[in-house]
Scaffold this active site. Structure first.
Site, PDB file in Angstrom:
ATOM      1  CE1 TYR A   1      36.191 -20.592 -29.343  1.00  0.00           C
ATOM      2  CE2 TYR A   1      36.825 -20.634 -27.040  1.00  0.00           C
ATOM      3  CZ  TYR A   1      35.941 -20.966 -28.039  1.00  0.00           C
ATOM      4  OH  TYR A   1      34.807 -21.670 -27.740  1.00  0.00           O
TER       5      TYR A   1
ATOM      6  CG  ASP B   1      27.665 -18.262 -31.661  1.00  0.00           C
ATOM      7  OD1 ASP B   1      26.639 -18.874 -31.354  1.00  0.00           O
ATOM      8  OD2 ASP B   1      28.188 -17.371 -30.946  1.00  0.00           O
TER       9      ASP B   1
END
Lengths: 247, 247
Positions: free
Chosen positions: A113, A55
């Site tokens: 992540y 994003d």
């Protein structure tokens, strides 16, 4: 046609996410910037296939894409030629030639992540784009107690943002950990894949546990609810880093 | 009038250095930004006295300034009020009330800086504003051998840039060290004070030692030459961090 696999790093601050926006050609995306740079180098139109659609504001240390090129450029020279032309917030770390069938997104076996939280009274000028600033008291032991509830195979519907088009909400988190070093708290999460905004919703929910707004054991109920409203808020994108894609 | 001492951190990327530029009022400097923000808060014109005039792109983790205010605002509230109004690349870390005679620059007993070098084939998108990227081979042992030549009390004329208005070129470096962690090399330097661009010229010269362009023992000759032309180039400002001012 050769199939090239590239590992890239980027600072997402100045981009509207990875994925090219078809109806907003004026918007800078990492994919759009890469494609126009590759076109400059090899004089061909190219569509790259990214492993993860990060994003806006989200960073990557090890994003992967592949692309098909009708061109004999050596892989090392391809990295170098792109890096010379790319803005300094996107870097090609490695290029390899792979099997024609390799697909960066479909063949991913797992993703890692990490998410940074800066925990101090005042924000850090150096981490303003790289860590979520939290100044209210956090009960770090409570957060630690909450982590195991999310590990394993679960229906993560409660941590899935609207607009997610994954066919199944079932995902497996192999490992979820938290580490504190001075004022920096880092959440690391490794799983087979993640739903839309899932990592950021997990972090936002864990921060709520730290605030005492949720008890660690409530994570079990939140998962069982299969309802996004049951979980905490979505932590901001700029604290998130895509660390590695596994094949 | 109260004399307030503030410790501040800033990311120097978007500023033309610390010091207000009298003939370029449109230019953004850290001092200019601080003074206009203090004026907003206390409705008085103020001149702040910075301990160190950091250059364009140079960062600070522990810059100090003092200022005289005719105002009874509590120190904690002063920090908070400024942080609310300052851009997020400047942060007031602490405010204390000090003796009327305290002068941030004249009373400094020592300063500590560090300089970051990113040593890898390709640059890091995350360190592009915070570390000097070096990709040629560096002989780190040679650099280590060179460090002791610069420690102690010396005439640092060879490491003094044009435009330096210090009355004496004699300075004492209490400690100069180098540490490597993965691809990041950090030089730490602590001394009683530094001439204009002295730290950056020391780093640029040490990098030349790493390249093999200078032998470690030549540092002795460079100091003895008392000539800026004898030393290596000035390393870029964005790798430099003002860590702490000692009183």
């Amino acid at each position: 046609m050769r199939n090239l696999k590239c590992v890239i790093a980027y600072d997402g601050t100045n981009y509207h996410g990875f994925q090219r926006q078809p109806h907003q050609t004026h918007v800078a995306t990492v994919q759009g910037r890469l494609e126009s740079t590759i076109k400059q180098v090899i004089k061909q139109e190219v569509d790259i296939i990214g492993a993860s659609r990060t994003d806006a504001d989200v960073h990557a240390e090890g994003q992967v894409f592949n692309c098909y090129l009708d061109c004999s450029i050596p892989t090392g020279k391809f990295s170098l030629a792109l890096n010379t032309r790319l803005p300094n917030d996107i870097v090609i770390l490695d290029t390899t030639e792979v099997d024609a069938k390799f697909h960066a997104r479909y063949h991913s076996q797992g993703k890692k992540y990490y998410y940074q939280v800066y925990y101090d009274q005042f924000p850090s000028p150096f981490l303003r784009n790289y860590a979520y600033h939290v100044y209210h008291h956090l009960d770090l032991d409570a957060i630690k107690d909450a982590l195991p509830y999310l590990e394993g195979k679960h229906d993560f519907s409660s941590f899935r943002a609207a607009g997610c088009n994954a066919s199944s909400p079932i995902r497996t988190i192999h490992n979820l950990s938290m580490e504190q070093k001075d004022n920096l708290i880092t959440f690391s999460i490794y799983g087979d894949g993640f739903l839309y905004k899932m990592v950021r919703t997990i972090v936002g929910t864990l921060i709520y546990v730290g605030y005492g707004k949720l008890a660690p054991a409530q994570l079990k109920e939140i998962l069982a609810a299969k309802d996004r409203k049951a979980a905490g808020p979505t932590a901001p994108g700029y604290g998130l880093f895509l660390e590695e894609i596994y094949y």
